[in-house]
Design a protein around this motif. Structure first.
Motif, PDB file in Angstrom:
ATOM      1  N   ILE A 194     -32.804 -13.100 -50.924  1.00  9.24           N
ATOM      2  CA  ILE A 194     -31.943 -14.133 -50.350  1.00  9.24           C
ATOM      3  C   ILE A 194     -31.298 -13.507 -49.183  1.00  9.24           C
ATOM      4  N   ASP A 195     -30.665 -12.512 -49.324  1.00  8.28           N
ATOM      5  CA  ASP A 195     -30.098 -12.085 -48.093  1.00  8.28           C
ATOM      6  C   ASP A 195     -30.166 -10.466 -48.284  1.00  8.28           C
ATOM      7  N   ILE A 196     -30.148  -9.621 -47.036  1.00  8.72           N
ATOM      8  CA  ILE A 196     -30.161  -8.201 -47.191  1.00  8.72           C
ATOM      9  C   ILE A 196     -28.867  -7.847 -47.082  1.00  8.72           C
ATOM     10  N   ARG A 197     -28.258  -7.032 -48.059  1.00  9.27           N
ATOM     11  CA  ARG A 197     -26.861  -6.598 -48.092  1.00  9.27           C
ATOM     12  C   ARG A 197     -26.930  -5.246 -47.737  1.00  9.27           C
ATOM     13  N   SER A 198     -26.675  -4.513 -46.722  1.00  7.81           N
ATOM     14  CA  SER A 198     -26.879  -3.242 -46.428  1.00  7.81           C
ATOM     15  C   SER A 198     -25.604  -2.603 -45.703  1.00  7.81           C
ATOM     16  N   VAL A 251     -42.778  -2.682 -44.684  1.00  6.16           N
ATOM     17  CA  VAL A 251     -42.586  -3.459 -45.927  1.00  6.16           C
ATOM     18  C   VAL A 251     -42.352  -4.741 -45.326  1.00  6.16           C
ATOM     19  N   LEU A 252     -43.054  -5.785 -46.140  1.00  4.54           N
ATOM     20  CA  LEU A 252     -42.920  -7.168 -45.531  1.00  4.54           C
ATOM     21  C   LEU A 252     -41.850  -7.962 -46.681  1.00  4.54           C
ATOM     22  N   TYR A 253     -40.834  -8.202 -45.694  1.00  2.00           N
ATOM     23  CA  TYR A 253     -39.517  -9.042 -46.387  1.00  2.00           C
ATOM     24  C   TYR A 253     -39.895 -10.411 -46.231  1.00  2.00           C
ATOM     25  N   LEU A 254     -39.793 -11.043 -47.250  1.00  2.00           N
ATOM     26  CA  LEU A 254     -39.978 -12.480 -47.200  1.00  2.00           C
ATOM     27  C   LEU A 254     -38.754 -13.194 -47.884  1.00  2.00           C
ATOM     28  N   ARG A 255     -38.179 -13.986 -47.152  1.00  2.88           N
ATOM     29  CA  ARG A 255     -36.864 -14.602 -47.556  1.00  2.88           C
ATOM     30  C   ARG A 255     -37.212 -15.724 -48.376  1.00  2.88           C
ATOM     31  N   GLY A 256     -36.797 -15.674 -49.643  1.00  2.59           N
ATOM     32  CA  GLY A 256     -37.061 -16.729 -50.427  1.00  2.59           C
ATOM     33  C   GLY A 256     -37.182 -16.258 -51.845  1.00  2.59           C
ATOM     34  N   LYS A 257     -37.132 -17.475 -52.894  1.00  2.11           N
ATOM     35  CA  LYS A 257     -37.251 -17.084 -54.261  1.00  2.11           C
ATOM     36  C   LYS A 257     -38.496 -17.206 -54.878  1.00  2.11           C
TER      37      LYS A 257
END
Lengths: 649, 343
Positions: free
Chosen positions: A430-434, A452-458
């Protein structure tokens, strides 16, 4: 008549911006019994305090009212000032004209009128204050740490290294907690076991630490500096001094049950050692899965045990300890994936939770660090990682962010790529909290170096289809529906307070927040203290935390505990309940409501344990007969305060 | 049906055994229609005891008096006192036990069944008989009373002359007893809070007007307090002139007595009195209705208690006087209380 001094603080413009402080001082100077009234820009400053000291001496004041901010902030300051000037510290009261007046009003005239009433009522109250001396209590210089995870271990070591005896209680057969299950830790990818086991060994060897594993806190009584704790030590049926760790017993044990250390990925016997580096290094006979000892149904393990370490007659033991301070580090559990409908209620073998994946990656795990599918032991080529499983979902699951999942998911994907370089890792987020030292760089490394493939969604649904796990999701950045035929899915499930933490909190009388995490006394300024004096919080028991935060809080809690243990005597506020025996009918209603268990019935009347009493006044509010009252806040004082604020004086 | 002879026999037996100090019960009044309290010490006097629908009094008030008397005796007789209780009165005993005002071993409870009916309202009965006198009032079947008046027997439906509180009763059989006479007859009221429906439906202004009119009548005779078994405090907040002053009460304590309320009966002081009374009975009142019966000015004081009883039921699912082991309403605390500020 007693001579009262009134000191009105401007607090810069915090008060003076809304309240006409000059008028308040002038008005109060006319109030009967007020011998001195003045205002100053910052009463809490050194010159401000000097004004109070001088006035007390010159005007021979009997008591003092400071009209300023909340008593939770500067009551101690001004009481100490009054004490230095020769008054009893309880002859000083605060009139809160900031939080309860200037900050919540806009109309200056009305606010000024209210400030005058508040100050007058404080004058009426202080006039009837008794001079009291703090109650002195002795200190038992020993600490109890509940929970043997990294937080508990760190607290115990810090306390022991400060020279205090520590009782460390852990309910499972070994200390180490969840950290010992982890493979490598973000953001440095150092081996979790390698950095934790030295600390575990130090605990086991430390002369100041009494380690009680397979034990649970059963009962706590007493108060800060003087707790009495009853600990139940469950029988392990194995004498650790005799056990040589030859492992013959597990070879003959006929029972296989799910291994909790590998979160069900492997099995273990009824007699087992949780992991090779377990502390204490010994076997435990799990009576729940053993065919039975009464009568002995199998007895094979004792037959093969050469050193005769197995003792079927071992009984549970209640250990009583005197303790001065307590640190609660009960840690976390993962949210049950059986609650997640869209992810198949945990029924698909190749849908793992984060901890299971840690075990797969771990060099000491069931596969020696080879990442394979639990279903067919094949190497997964497409792995989908899903973040926020159960977290940030106020409608159905947990409203809060579990905080560590963004980071460990990035780590998981990275570790997967290191093991299976030709595989593809997808992360739904959903968000990346780093936020954290080196954390953002770590995530970037996962994307840039490991692809790494980041996909924003659920993800809306997961189901098995022809040996694959179909993942239906949406990429909200492109607006496209996504379908992945995955070989494995890893769920970053939410962190929950560990099972049983709630019951323990009730025994300890520590508050919990709405999610069941233990409540700190103040979210900013007292983050490691519980609301109960002498009890401190460490690690994920208080809120989701990563290892460095848990360790830092553990050391903080230890330092707070040392602040108690290092005292000769502790002092307790004397503003406690007192009973008018003539009016008490012994109905015991106050005894029932006292949250601090400070009241009891003796010969048909109520008796107050002044050390336990925190002066909350619940008893006074409950008593129908006004037979119990809190010193310096008696019904008469309340009456006079009401009278003053209604304009009666 | 309670056999009166059984009651007398039981009373005689316990008195003859000598384990009981005396019995608090009912007897026929030499004048008037209603029964009156009886205090029986000798076994032969047990004959005087009666039990019929005219036994309206809540006798548990006398347990309070007994305790006071006993406290003053130099060599107190420690035997228990026996008391005849109806269902409602038994709940008052429960509250007194709950509040540890009396000990269970100090009281021998003789329960009697209300036969699924209840007791009569004297005013309603007088009206019904149009001035004639009732010589005898008996339970008859389930829903009727049998009145003997001038030698004539009249059967009146219970509903017509039952006391108001009996119409709303939820415990017409003793909840605690050592010996009980008669059987439990089921009769659930349709709405236990019917009597307050009308006032609840009024607007705030109308309610104010209603209570102002009612409470303005109050002459503060404190009959409602005197008759109440729960009003047993040694010192009452409304007594500004008769504070309990014990031998060790200091001058300072005397000086610190607060005058919360003026003696003069006017609107504001009357409101304070009645509201304090109602609040102090919240979660304690078992609705015996004695306060309202005793009121010489017909102020419906019971309605205030009834409203609080309803609040306790709806907000906390608490019903007064059923279990002496349970904490009272004001002192009970639940970990799963929906109000999280309390946890």
């Amino acid at each position: 008549m007693k001579r009262t001094g009134v000191f009105v603080c401007h607090c810069g413009i915090n008060i003076a911006g809304t309240v006409d402080v000059k008028k308040v001082a002038k008005e109060l100077s006319r109030h009967p019994g007020v011998a001195h009234a003045e205002e100053y820009v910052y009463m809490c400053s050194d010159p401000g305090q000097n004004l109070i000291t001088e006035a007390i001496k010159e005007k021979k004041l009997d008591n003092v009212v400071v009209a300023c901010c909340s008593p939770t902030l500067h009551e101690t300051t001004f009481r100490n000032t009054s004490k230095e000037a020769g008054l009893n510290e309880f002859q000083c009261e605060i009139a809160n004209i900031r939080e309860q007046c200037s900050w919540v009003h806009k109309d200056m005239e009305k606010a000024t009128r209210k400030a005058i009433k508040i100050t007058k009522s404080a004058v009426e109250r202080v006039r009837r204050n008794e001079s009291l001396e703090p109650i002195s209590i002795p200190v038992t210089r020993r600490a109890l740490v509940i929970g043997g995870g990294i937080a508990g271990i760190q607290s115990a070591l810090d306390l022991a290294n400060s020279g205090y005896e520590v009782v460390l209680v852990e309910r499972s057969p070994s200390i180490g907690g969840h950290m010992i299950q982890l493979s490598e830790t973000f953001p440095t990818l150092d081996c979790s076991q390698c950095i934790l086991t030295p600390k575990m060994v130090e605990v086991s060897k430390h002369p100041k630490i009494k380690l009680l594993t397979y034990s649970e806190v059963q009962e706590i009584s007493g108060y800060v500096g003087n707790f009495k704790v009853k600990i139940l030590k469950k029988p392990t049926y194995v004498d650790p001094d005799k056990c040589t760790l030859c492992d013959e017993c597990t070879k003959v044990c006929p029972v296989v049950v799910s291994n909790e250390f590998d979160i069900g990925l492997t099995g273990r016997r009824a007699i087992y050692i949780p992991f090779p580096q377990a502390i204490p290094a010994t076997y435990t006979l799990d009576i729940k899965s053993c065919p039975g000892l009464l009568p002995i149904a199998c007895g094979k393990c004792a037959d093969v045990c050469e050193p005769e370490a197995i003792d079927y007659d071992m009984k549970p033991d209640i250990i009583e300890e005197d303790i001065g301070a307590i640190i609660v580090a009960t840690g976390y559990d993962l949210y049950d994936k059986g609650l997640m409908a869209e992810y198949g209620y945990g029924k698909y073998l190749d849908v793992l939770d984060g901890l299971q994946f840690e075990r797969l990656c771990s060099a000491s795990g069931p596969t020696q660090g080879k990442i394979i599918r639990p279903s067919d032991h094949k190497e997964p080529k497409e792995v989908v990682f899903i973040q926020c499983v159960g977290s940030r979902d106020p409608e159905l699951h947990c409203a809060y962010c579990s905080k560590i999942c963004c980071m460990y998911t990035a780590k998981h994907a990275m570790l997967y790529k290191h093991h299976v370089p030709d595989g593809q890792a997808y992360i739904f987020y959903i968000d990346i909290r780093s936020g954290g030292k080196g954390y953002e760089e770590f995530v970037q490394r996962a994307v840039e170096e490991d692809g790494v493939l980041y996909l924003r969604g659920k993800v809306s649904k997961i189901f098995e289809d022809k040996g694959k796990i179909k993942v239906w999701g949406v990429d909200t950045l492109t607006g496209k529906d996504i379908e992945i035929d995955a070989d494995m899915v890893v769920l970053a499930t939410a962190m929950r307070p560990s099972q049983g933490a709630g019951e323990l909190a009730k025994k300890l009388k520590i508050a919990m927040d709405k999610d069941g995490f233990l409540s700190e006394a103040h979210p900013k300024l007292r983050p490691v203290e519980s609301v109960t004096p002498g009890m401190f919080l460490a690690g994920a028991a208080q809120a989701p935390k990563d290892i460095p935060e848990a360790v830092a809080q553990a050391s903080g809690a230890a330092a707070k505990a040392v602040a108690i243990l290092s005292q000769e005597r502790l002092f307790h506020a004397p503003t406690v309940a007192q009973v008018n025996l003539n009016l008490c009918t012994g109905c015991g209603m106050c005894v029932e409501v006292c949250p601090y268990v400070s009241l009891s019935l003796k010969d048909g009347k109520v008796e107050v344990n002044e050390v336990l009493c925190e002066g909350c006044g619940t008893c006074s509010a409950t008593c129908l007969r006004a037979a119990i009252q809190v010193k310096n806040l008696t019904p008469l004082q309340v009456h006079e305060m009401i009278d003053a604020s209604l304009g009666g004086r | 049906m309670v056999n009166l002879e059984d009651l007398k026999k039981e009373a005689k037996r316990i008195l003859e055994e000598g384990k009981i100090k005396y019995i608090i019960g009912y007897e026929r009044s030499p004048n008037g229609m209603m029964s009156m309290p009886a205090f029986i010490k000798n076994p032969e006097d047990a004959e005087r005891l009666t039990w019929d629908p005219s036994c309206v009094y809540n006798l548990t008030r006398f347990l309070v008096d007994e305790k006071r008397r006993k406290a003053k005796e130099k060599k107190p007789d420690t035997r228990p006192v026996a008391i005849v209780v109806k269902g409602c009165d038994s709940r008052a005993v429960v509250v007194l036990l709950q509040e540890k005002f009396i000990n269970r071993e100090d009281v021998y409870i003789l329960g009697v069944s209300c036969e699924g009916a209840g007791v009569v309202d004297e005013k309603k009965l007088t009206e019904k008989l149009k001035g004639k006198k009732a010589d005898k009032i008996e339970f008859s079947e389930k829903d009727h009373f049998l009145i003997t008046s001038d030698g004539e027997k009249i059967k009146i439906p219970a509903q017509e002359i039952l006391a108001e509180r009996c119409l709303e009763c939820r415990a017409n059989f003793p909840v605690i007893y050592d010996e009980v006479l008669g059987e439990k007859v089921e009769r659930r009221p349709e709405d236990p809070f019917k009597s307050i429906e009308r006032i609840e439906s009024l607007s705030k202004e109308e309610r104010w007007a209603f209570w102002k009119e009612q409470l303005d009548k109050c002459i503060r005779c404190y009959a409602c307090r005197s008759v109440c078994p729960m009003c047993y405090c040694d010192e009452c907040v409304v007594d500004t002139i008769s504070f309990a002053v014990a031998a060790d009460t200091t001058a300072e304590e005397k000086a610190q007595k607060i005058k919360w309320i003026e003696r003069s009966p006017d609107s504001s002081e009357n409101f304070v009195y009645h509201l304090v009374r109602a609040i102090h009975l919240a979660g304690r009142c078992i609705d015996c209705g004695e306060c309202e019966r005793a009121c010489p000015l017909d102020i419906p004081v019971r309605l205030l208690n009834k409203k609080l009883e309803k609040e306790a039921k709806e907000l906390f699912d608490y019903e007064v006087g059923f279990d002496p082991e349970k904490p009272s309403l004001a002192s009970s605390f639940k970990d799963d209380d929906p109000e999280d500020f309390i946890r």
